[in-house]
Design an enzyme around this catalytic site. Structure first.
Site, mmCIF file in Angstrom:
data_model
loop_
_atom_site.group_PDB
_atom_site.id
_atom_site.type_symbol
_atom_site.label_atom_id
_atom_site.label_comp_id
_atom_site.label_asym_id
_atom_site.label_seq_id
_atom_site.Cartn_x
_atom_site.Cartn_y
_atom_site.Cartn_z
ATOM 1 N N THR A 156 0.864 -1.187 0.000
ATOM 2 C CA THR A 156 0.000 0.000 0.000
ATOM 3 C C THR A 156 0.899 1.236 0.000
ATOM 4 O O THR A 156 2.096 1.146 0.298
ATOM 5 C CB THR A 156 -0.888 0.071 1.257
ATOM 6 O OG1 THR A 156 -0.027 0.145 2.403
ATOM 7 C CG2 THR A 156 -1.810 -1.135 1.375
ATOM 8 N N LYS A 168 9.099 0.959 13.791
ATOM 9 C CA LYS A 168 8.046 0.673 14.772
ATOM 10 C C LYS A 168 7.173 -0.483 14.318
ATOM 11 O O LYS A 168 6.804 -0.575 13.146
ATOM 12 C CB LYS A 168 7.148 1.889 14.943
ATOM 13 C CG LYS A 168 7.844 3.069 15.575
ATOM 14 C CD LYS A 168 6.841 3.876 16.351
ATOM 15 C CE LYS A 168 6.843 5.305 15.964
ATOM 16 N NZ LYS A 168 6.189 6.173 16.938
HETATM 17 N N1 LIG Z 1 5.030 1.161 11.711
HETATM 18 C C1 LIG Z 1 4.917 2.404 11.330
HETATM 19 O O1 LIG Z 1 5.828 3.224 11.460
HETATM 20 C C2 LIG Z 1 3.644 2.869 10.697
HETATM 21 C C3 LIG Z 1 3.627 4.060 9.973
HETATM 22 C C4 LIG Z 1 2.442 4.466 9.377
HETATM 23 C C5 LIG Z 1 1.308 3.691 9.512
HETATM 24 N N2 LIG Z 1 1.369 2.536 10.240
HETATM 25 C C6 LIG Z 1 0.184 1.705 10.376
HETATM 26 O O2 LIG Z 1 -0.231 1.269 9.089
HETATM 27 C C7 LIG Z 1 -1.600 0.963 9.139
HETATM 28 C C8 LIG Z 1 -2.270 1.433 7.878
HETATM 29 O O3 LIG Z 1 -1.673 0.774 6.801
HETATM 30 P P1 LIG Z 1 -2.384 0.698 5.386
HETATM 31 O O4 LIG Z 1 -2.938 1.993 5.046
HETATM 32 O O5 LIG Z 1 -1.418 0.047 4.478
HETATM 33 O O6 LIG Z 1 -3.660 -0.219 5.653
HETATM 34 P P2 LIG Z 1 -3.913 -1.778 5.542
HETATM 35 O O7 LIG Z 1 -2.712 -2.578 5.861
HETATM 36 O O8 LIG Z 1 -5.157 -2.041 6.309
HETATM 37 O O9 LIG Z 1 -4.229 -1.998 3.985
HETATM 38 C C9 LIG Z 1 -5.334 -1.364 3.432
HETATM 39 C C10 LIG Z 1 -6.249 -2.324 2.674
HETATM 40 O O10 LIG Z 1 -5.694 -2.567 1.394
HETATM 41 C C11 LIG Z 1 -5.608 -3.965 1.137
HETATM 42 N N3 LIG Z 1 -4.447 -4.098 0.265
HETATM 43 C C12 LIG Z 1 -3.135 -4.106 0.616
HETATM 44 N N4 LIG Z 1 -2.364 -4.068 -0.473
HETATM 45 C C13 LIG Z 1 -3.183 -4.062 -1.550
HETATM 46 C C14 LIG Z 1 -2.962 -3.997 -2.945
HETATM 47 N N5 LIG Z 1 -1.737 -3.895 -3.461
HETATM 48 N N6 LIG Z 1 -4.045 -4.011 -3.764
HETATM 49 C C15 LIG Z 1 -5.300 -4.057 -3.255
HETATM 50 N N7 LIG Z 1 -5.565 -4.096 -1.927
HETATM 51 C C16 LIG Z 1 -4.512 -4.087 -1.076
HETATM 52 C C17 LIG Z 1 -5.518 -4.601 2.484
HETATM 53 O O11 LIG Z 1 -5.987 -5.921 2.473
HETATM 54 C C18 LIG Z 1 -6.423 -3.694 3.326
HETATM 55 O O12 LIG Z 1 -7.756 -4.090 3.183
HETATM 56 C C19 LIG Z 1 -2.148 1.592 10.415
HETATM 57 O O13 LIG Z 1 -2.476 0.584 11.336
HETATM 58 C C20 LIG Z 1 -0.991 2.430 10.914
HETATM 59 O O14 LIG Z 1 -0.957 2.490 12.317
HETATM 60 C C21 LIG Z 1 2.500 2.119 10.803
HETATM 61 O O1 LIG Z 2 1.600 6.340 12.153
HETATM 62 C C1 LIG Z 2 2.776 6.217 12.301
HETATM 63 C C2 LIG Z 2 3.321 5.039 13.039
HETATM 64 O O2 LIG Z 2 2.296 4.141 13.364
HETATM 65 C C3 LIG Z 2 3.706 7.190 11.658
HETATM 66 O O3 LIG Z 2 3.048 7.796 10.570
HETATM 67 C C4 LIG Z 2 4.224 8.334 12.468
HETATM 68 O O4 LIG Z 2 5.338 8.842 11.786
HETATM 69 C C5 LIG Z 2 4.571 8.177 13.858
HETATM 70 O O5 LIG Z 2 5.307 7.071 14.114
HETATM 71 C C6 LIG Z 2 3.382 8.451 14.706
HETATM 72 O O6 LIG Z 2 3.605 9.700 15.247
HETATM 73 C C7 LIG Z 2 2.941 7.486 15.711
HETATM 74 O O7 LIG Z 2 3.718 7.441 16.840
HETATM 75 P P1 LIG Z 2 3.161 6.621 18.060
HETATM 76 O O8 LIG Z 2 1.938 7.359 18.520
HETATM 77 O O9 LIG Z 2 2.814 5.245 17.584
HETATM 78 O O10 LIG Z 2 4.260 6.633 19.042
#
Ligand SMILES: NC(=O)c1ccc[n+]([C@@H]2O[C@H](COP(=O)([O-])OP(=O)(O)OC[C@H]3O[C@@H](n4cnc5c(N)ncnc54)[C@H](O)[C@@H]3O)[C@@H](O)[C@H]2O)c1
Ligand SMILES: O=C(CO)[C@@H](O)[C@H](O)[C@H](O)[C@H](O)COP(=O)(O)O
Ligand SMILES: [Zn+2]
Length: 411
Positions: A156, A168
């Site tokens: 995504t 993270k």
């Molecule tokens: N670890 C980090 O630093 C960090 C940073 C930003 C966001 N996040 C986390 O990421 C999550 C959001 O991630 P997201 O937006 O990728 O959502 P997601 O993982 O839920 O994916 C979105 C949807 O798209 C589908 N999908 C995935 N790839 C696809 C593709 N290529 N084609 C069609 N469908 C596809 C998935 O099955 C899902 O239904 C949140 O939980 C957020 O907290 C983490």
């Molecule tokens: O959403 C996330 C991580 O889940 C990122 O977009 C972002 O850069 C930061 O890590 C967020 O500020 C989230 O931090 P935290 O609240 O999970 O500590």
């Protein structure tokens, strides 16, 4: 010697009340973020040899955890790729969306690692999916044997520009967004934008919200690029269908990741809690969990950014013309400016209290200064939040009607 006096001889402290030791170490970390489109084309060797720290040789085996929707779309091609290179894979397809981003999902991955009999160092788990999937797998890998290597292949836009490039991991717990988690770098992340061709536009916008975050706090140039080319690149799902769109998509993704890594590298373990990449993540964790499943992560983030843009305008840090531009870019990227959860001022105040607990007793709230700048504040009040909400309500209504936001402070 006075009571409590100490001197060091390496590890050993000499104390007057018995032996004591102090251990101090610095943990070195290195990880790779590598771009390559069409990773699973049989003639693309990036996954095999592209990362010096994670070579993949024929005759080896891997555990692959894949988002079940991605598996349905690309599973056959992925299986064929590994078969073609004589790599035996065991595949765990996992449902992975925000509603199931819970510890149960982590347990399922741990079970799969255990059943696989994974080698502690030489068999990194492959995580293929969006941010939810990679956060879950990263968390499981960081727990198994207190740390087993893993590799991310985000599918995504949020995965490509954000979840896939930091350290993270985590899942939600009760109403707490990412309340359980670890810091655990993937050995490598392979960025393949061609996965985005099957992503619906709402999820493309969702990723653009995190890119806009980087622009608003760090780069007016990136903001201008989003303003000029964002809507077309979005409609093209970053596929670079023309030379011009390819150039814009390349620049948007590369600049966003670069700015993010510039911020993360010096503060990877977040010993400093004043993080500008937390912009948009002060109120949004509470908003997102409260509205679940109505709002996606990036949508909650952009509502937080709209609210704090209004706050910045009221404080005179963002002028009215700049706020107008910010609101119209949000709208043009297919993102919301408003959600009715904002009608409840106590929710925003509760969100701020939770953030203060998360940031060691202070708000440490990044606020925009102009476009591309920021500063941290610790003195936002409930009354100020209510005024910002009312300003945003008016602007969002105007924008929804196709009019300019008309950010007239005091109107
Ligand atoms: N670890 C980090 O630093 C960090 C940073 C930003 C966001 N996040 C986390 O990421 C999550 C959001 O991630 P997201 O937006 O990728 O959502 P997601 O993982 O839920 O994916 C979105 C949807 O798209 C589908 N999908 C995935 N790839 C696809 C593709 N290529 N084609 C069609 N469908 C596809 C998935 O099955 C899902 O239904 C949140 O939980 C957020 O907290 C983490
Ligand atoms: O959403 C996330 C991580 O889940 C990122 O977009 C972002 O850069 C930061 O890590 C967020 O500020 C989230 O931090 P935290 O609240 O999970 O500590
Ligand atoms: Zn985020």
């Amino acid at each position: 010697m006075q009571s409590g006096t100490q001197f060091t001889q390496g590890l050993r402290l000499a104390m007057d009340n018995g032996p004591a030791w102090m251990v101090e170490a610095v943990r070195q970390v290195r990880y790779h973020v590598i771009s390559s489109d069409h990773l699973f084309s049989p003639d693309n060797s990036t996954l095999l040899t592209g990362c010096p720290d994670a070579p993949l040789r024929s005759g080896e085996r891997r555990l692959v955890v894949i988002d079940e929707n991605v598996d349905a779309l690309y599973g056959a091609q992925i299986r064929e790729f590994f078969a073609c290179h004589d790599i035996e894979i065991t595949v765990l397809p996992l449902r992975a969306d925000e509603t199931v981003k819970q510890f149960d999902a982590v347990s399922r991955v741990v079970d799969a690692m255990n059943d696989f009999g994974i080698d502690r160092r030489r068999e990194p788990v492959l995580a293929i999916g969006g941010g939810v999937l990679t956060d879950i797998v990263g968390f499981a890998a960081s727990l198994y044997r207190r740390g087993t290597p893993y590799i991310r292949i985000p599918t995504t836009l949020i995965g490509l520009v954000d979840a896939g490039v930091g350290v993270k991991t985590g899942v939600n717990y009760e109403t707490g967004k990412n309340r359980l988690g670890t810091y655990a770098a993937a050995t490598a992340t392979f960025l393949d934008r061609s996965f985005l061709r099957s992503l619906d536009l709402r999820h493309i916008s969702n990723g653009l919200a995190e890119i806009l975050k980087m622009a608003l706090i760090r780069s007016e140039e990136l903001f201008e690029l989003l303003e000029r080319r964002g809507p077309a690149v979005r409609a093209d799902r970053f596929q670079g269908s023309t030379g011009d769109l390819a150039q814009a998509a390349d620049a948007i993704v590369a600049e966003s990741i670069h700015l993010m890594l510039e911020e993360l590298q010096p503060n990877l373990w977040e010993s400093a809690l004043e993080r500008c990449v937390d912009y948009g993540h002060t109120f949004s964790p509470t908003i997102e969990m409260h509205a679940l499943p109505e709002l996606l992560h990036g949508e909650a983030v952009v509502i937080d950014m709209a609210l704090t843009t209004a706050l910045g305008t009221l404080r005179g840090d963002v002028d009215q013309a700049q706020a107008d531009r910010i609101f119209s870019v949000i709208h043009a990227l297919g993102l919301p400016l408003w959600n009715d959860v904002l009608d409840d001022p106590s929710l925003l105040e509760a969100a701020l209290r939770d953030t203060v607990r998360h940031r060691d007793g202070r708000q440490r709230l990044p606020l925009p200064v102009g476009i591309g700048g920021h500063r941290f504040v610790n003195d936002v009040t409930g009354a100020e939040l209510r005024a910002a909400t009312e300003l945003l309500r008016r602007c969002a209504r105007n924008v929804a009607q196709g009019a300019p936001a008309e950010v007239l402070v005091g109107a």
